[in-house]
Design a protein around this motif. Structure first.
Motif, PDB file in Angstrom:
ATOM      1  N   GLU A  33       0.838  -1.201   0.000  1.00 56.62           N
ATOM      2  CA  GLU A  33       0.000   0.000   0.000  1.00 56.62           C
ATOM      3  C   GLU A  33       0.877   1.257   0.000  1.00 56.62           C
ATOM      4  O   GLU A  33       1.947   1.288   0.590  1.00 56.62           O
ATOM      5  CB  GLU A  33      -0.896   0.021   1.238  1.00 56.62           C
ATOM      6  CG  GLU A  33      -2.014  -1.004   1.212  1.00 56.62           C
ATOM      7  CD  GLU A  33      -2.949  -0.848   2.410  1.00 56.62           C
ATOM      8  OE1 GLU A  33      -2.540  -0.221   3.408  1.00 56.62           O
ATOM      9  OE2 GLU A  33      -4.075  -1.344   2.344  1.00 56.62           O
ATOM     10  N   ILE A  34       0.380   2.300  -0.664  1.00 55.41           N
ATOM     11  CA  ILE A  34       1.055   3.591  -0.680  1.00 55.41           C
ATOM     12  C   ILE A  34       0.391   4.487   0.354  1.00 55.41           C
ATOM     13  O   ILE A  34      -0.836   4.619   0.383  1.00 55.41           O
ATOM     14  CB  ILE A  34       0.964   4.246  -2.072  1.00 55.41           C
ATOM     15  CG1 ILE A  34       1.579   3.333  -3.136  1.00 55.41           C
ATOM     16  CG2 ILE A  34       1.653   5.606  -2.067  1.00 55.41           C
ATOM     17  CD1 ILE A  34       3.054   3.091  -2.970  1.00 55.41           C
ATOM     18  N   VAL A  35       1.195   5.105   1.216  1.00 58.88           N
ATOM     19  CA  VAL A  35       0.635   5.922   2.290  1.00 58.88           C
ATOM     20  C   VAL A  35       1.278   7.309   2.294  1.00 58.88           C
ATOM     21  O   VAL A  35       2.396   7.492   1.804  1.00 58.88           O
ATOM     22  CB  VAL A  35       0.855   5.266   3.674  1.00 58.88           C
ATOM     23  CG1 VAL A  35       0.169   3.915   3.752  1.00 58.88           C
ATOM     24  CG2 VAL A  35       2.346   5.123   3.994  1.00 58.88           C
ATOM     25  N   LEU A 243      -3.320   5.861   0.222  1.00 60.58           N
ATOM     26  CA  LEU A 243      -3.814   6.336  -1.070  1.00 60.58           C
ATOM     27  C   LEU A 243      -4.260   5.103  -1.854  1.00 60.58           C
ATOM     28  O   LEU A 243      -3.450   4.426  -2.482  1.00 60.58           O
ATOM     29  CB  LEU A 243      -2.713   7.081  -1.818  1.00 60.58           C
ATOM     30  CG  LEU A 243      -2.168   8.326  -1.103  1.00 60.58           C
ATOM     31  CD1 LEU A 243      -0.914   8.839  -1.789  1.00 60.58           C
ATOM     32  CD2 LEU A 243      -3.214   9.424  -1.045  1.00 60.58           C
ATOM     33  N   VAL A 244      -5.539   4.797  -1.794  1.00 59.44           N
ATOM     34  CA  VAL A 244      -6.050   3.551  -2.384  1.00 59.44           C
ATOM     35  C   VAL A 244      -5.957   3.594  -3.906  1.00 59.44           C
ATOM     36  O   VAL A 244      -5.433   2.674  -4.543  1.00 59.44           O
ATOM     37  CB  VAL A 244      -7.513   3.300  -1.945  1.00 59.44           C
ATOM     38  CG1 VAL A 244      -8.025   1.990  -2.545  1.00 59.44           C
ATOM     39  CG2 VAL A 244      -7.608   3.258  -0.434  1.00 59.44           C
ATOM     40  N   HIS A 245      -6.485   4.647  -4.497  1.00 59.34           N
ATOM     41  CA  HIS A 245      -6.513   4.713  -5.960  1.00 59.34           C
ATOM     42  C   HIS A 245      -6.838   6.145  -6.392  1.00 59.34           C
ATOM     43  O   HIS A 245      -7.404   6.929  -5.622  1.00 59.34           O
ATOM     44  CB  HIS A 245      -7.574   3.761  -6.510  1.00 59.34           C
ATOM     45  CG  HIS A 245      -7.418   3.453  -7.972  1.00 59.34           C
ATOM     46  ND1 HIS A 245      -6.204   3.228  -8.565  1.00 59.34           N
ATOM     47  CD2 HIS A 245      -8.344   3.334  -8.975  1.00 59.34           C
ATOM     48  CE1 HIS A 245      -6.368   2.973  -9.856  1.00 59.34           C
ATOM     49  NE2 HIS A 245      -7.654   3.031 -10.123  1.00 59.34           N
ATOM     50  N   ALA A 246      -6.479   6.465  -7.613  1.00 59.74           N
ATOM     51  CA  ALA A 246      -6.788   7.779  -8.175  1.00 59.74           C
ATOM     52  C   ALA A 246      -7.046   7.627  -9.663  1.00 59.74           C
ATOM     53  O   ALA A 246      -6.509   6.721 -10.310  1.00 59.74           O
ATOM     54  CB  ALA A 246      -5.644   8.756  -7.940  1.00 59.74           C
ATOM     55  N   ALA A 247      -7.889   8.488 -10.191  1.00 58.91           N
ATOM     56  CA  ALA A 247      -8.170   8.470 -11.634  1.00 58.91           C
ATOM     57  C   ALA A 247      -8.295   9.908 -12.114  1.00 58.91           C
ATOM     58  O   ALA A 247      -8.640  10.815 -11.348  1.00 58.91           O
ATOM     59  CB  ALA A 247      -9.451   7.696 -11.928  1.00 58.91           C
TER      60      ALA A 247
END
Length: 578
Positions: A33-35, A243-247
């Motif tokens: 996971e990115i934090v 940071l779960v996901h971004a679009a």
């Protein structure tokens, strides 16, 4: 972590900017996971993130009538703006910047150096430890007019202004100063264009951002500077949020024109995030919206949000926009929203939007209650929250965030030994100020562990050192200016310092007791009982040289083990948490 601990920096004459520091060194697990692990910022009327939170939770309007800095530009500016406090100081020596350069350096660059340093330390990372690493630096900013003002002034400049004012130097200077070898890139926004918004009557008449309100009449201009340090969870010493996901997408062609927002494309980019992650939008309890307070933008955005999040959802979806509290800081706006969300999670409070009294009639979901604007401080324990952002040229972005909501361990933390907190800084005041704050937070074991991590190595140019010892019923502290030493030596007295029952009080500490028991085990092989010696009440126990030597040396070994355990307490806490 407050900047007063690290550098007694002042503030530089700056416009809007933000830095996104992406730490990917030593990360080999692609599934990790990115934090966000560290954060620092300057906001309108807020010199640091703590003051920013105080203004948010107290409902203080951070938009100001005073913005004299822009008079030099000769531009038509709004009557009220969100401006950073006086930014006229910079600790050039701390950042190894020569006087000839610092005097002509772009104020934005000064601020970026300060904030990046603070964000790295806030993550519990010594800046030297990432020197030479594959660490990337990304900076989003607004072009500055400081160079032009300097040229028009009577002050003489020099050739160093070339490397102190070029836009490329904002990210590249950070990579240079911190010795980072990853990508170093930037994107910028034209400030003159932003002030034209006011001329085009796109800004609020009364200088109040009335996001989602029926009286919304335009946005409020503001400035801010925010730095965040992100890394993989596997190497993080602190994790504010995942940071779960971004679009991201773009509206493309629109008959209404390039600046008209598209509900359809905003809805598409949101759905993409949840389709690709498998997270049900109904699990999102709060959306930090773009929410600029414009007549067209607010309805298009909230109508898209309602379509994605509210169909079939039990109870209303909470929404808000930090722009109502501080104005629109443009390139830094997204990071200001993230700052608010991180603070809300840490404090367990969702601060109220300002200037909201009646719902915008163009947003049906506000009228029927499917969407609720946070108009008062509310309890915040969300697992998922999201951040939405819109560009006036048609770019849309959506980020899904996840918070860890395990029970806070700090309330159950009772160290078996006195707690020692260490600190170094540029000035005596800085160290003492931070130690005073640290005492208040000393029950937070994760806070203490980060301080111990930062104290494991010498921080260059921080000539003042201090400590505070927190016992069960008293506090002792000291701050001194001292020369740095490469090692620590323990000097003990010899035979003659022993006394009967000398280990009685110290043996109550687990580490001390374990050390004595270990020595007792070794000595038992030689037919000697250390425990009998230390527990004896016979006044003649230490009359013999053998008993004296063994007793004193065993005691001193145990004392060193205890002192080492105090310093390494933070490391053990890190291990326990992982």
């Amino acid at each position: 972590m407050d900047s007063t601990q690290q550098v007694n920096v002042g503030r530089a004459n700056s416009c809007r900017k933000s830095v996104f520091v992406n730490i990917m060194n030593k990360c080999v697990d692609n599934d990790s996971e990115i934090v966000i692990s560290g954060i620092s910022g300057r906001y309108p009327k807020s010199d640091d993130i703590s003051e920013f939170w105080k203004n948010l939770v107290e409902g203080n309007d951070m938009v100001s009538n005073s913005h004299d800095r822009y008079d030099e530009l000769g531009l038509l500016v709004p009557s009220r703006m969100g401006v950073i406090n006086s930014l006229d100081k910079f600790d050039a020596d701390f950042f190894s910047v020569h006087t000839k350069l610092s005097n002509v350096m772009d104020p934005r660059l000064r601020k970026l150096l300060e904030l990046s340093h603070e964000a790295i330390l806030d993550a519990g990372v010594i800046p030297e430890s990432i020197r030479g690493s594959n660490t990337a630096v990304f900076v989003a900013f607004e072009d500055s007019a400081s160079c032009g003002i300097t040229r028009r002034s009577k002050e003489r400049t020099n050739l160093y202004s070339v490397v102190g004012n070029e836009s490329a130097m904002l990210s590249n200077r950070l990579s240079y100063n911190f010795g980072l070898t990853g990508s170093s890139a930037h994107c910028n926004h034209d400030p003159v264009g932003s002030f034209m918004y006011h001329g085009l009557e796109m800004t609020s008449v009364d200088g109040k951002c009335k996001a989602f309100d029926a009286g919304a009449d335009g946005f409020v201009q503001a400035e801010a500077a925010v730095a965040i340090y992100i890394c993989k969870m596997a190497v993080a010493k602190r994790a504010y949020v995942t940071l779960v996901h971004a679009a991201i997408n773009c509206d493309g062609y629109k008959e209404e024109g390039i600046t008209f927002p598209s509900k359809v494309q905003q809805e598409n980019v949101m759905r993409k995030v949840y389709e690709e992650t498998g997270v049900n939008p109904h699990e999102v309890e709060y959306v930090e919206a773009h929410g600029t307070g414009t007549k067209v933008g607010d309805p298009q955005e909230l109508n898209a949000i309602a379509s994605v999040f509210c169909n079939g959802k039990k109870g209303p979806l909470l929404v808000g926009s930090v722009k109502s509290n501080m104005g629109h800081s443009e390139p830094a706006a997204g990071l200001c929203g993230i700052s608010k969300l991180i603070l809300s999670h840490m404090k367990g409070i969702l601060p109220a939007n300002l200037h909201y009294s009646s719902p915008n009639p163009e947003i049906p979901a506000l009228i029927d209650g499917r969407v609720k604007v946070v108009d008062r401080n509310l309890e915040f324990k969300a697992k998922y929250a999201s951040l939405n952002s819109i560009g006036y040229g048609g770019t849309n972005a959506h980020i899904l965030l996840k918070f860890q909501n395990e029970e806070d361990v700090r309330n159950q933390w009772q160290p078996s030994i006195p707690l020692i907190i260490l600190c170094s800084g540029r000035t005596e005041f800085a160290v003492q100020h931070f130690l005073d704050e640290a005492v208040i937070e000393c029950q937070d074991q994760h806070f203490v562990k980060l301080l111990h991590e930062l104290s494991r190595e010498i921080l260059p140019r921080q000539v003042y050192r201090g400590y505070v010892i927190v016992k069960f019923d008293e506090i002792e502290s000291s701050v001194d200016k001292t020369e740095f030493k490469d090692s620590v030596w323990f000097i003990f007295s010899g035979v003659g310092s022993q006394w009967v029952g000398m280990a009685k009080d110290m043996i109550t500490f687990d580490v001390f007791k374990k050390s004595i028991m270990k020595s007792n085990e070794y000595l038992a092989n030689a037919g000697f009982s250390l425990m009998d010696l230390l527990e004896s009440t016979d006044p003649t126990t230490f009359d013999g040289i053998k008993n004296s030597m063994v007793g004193v040396n065993s005691y001193q070994v145990a004392l060193v083990d205890l002192l080492k355990s105090i310093v390494s307490l933070g490391t053990r806490l890190i291990t326990q948490r992982k």
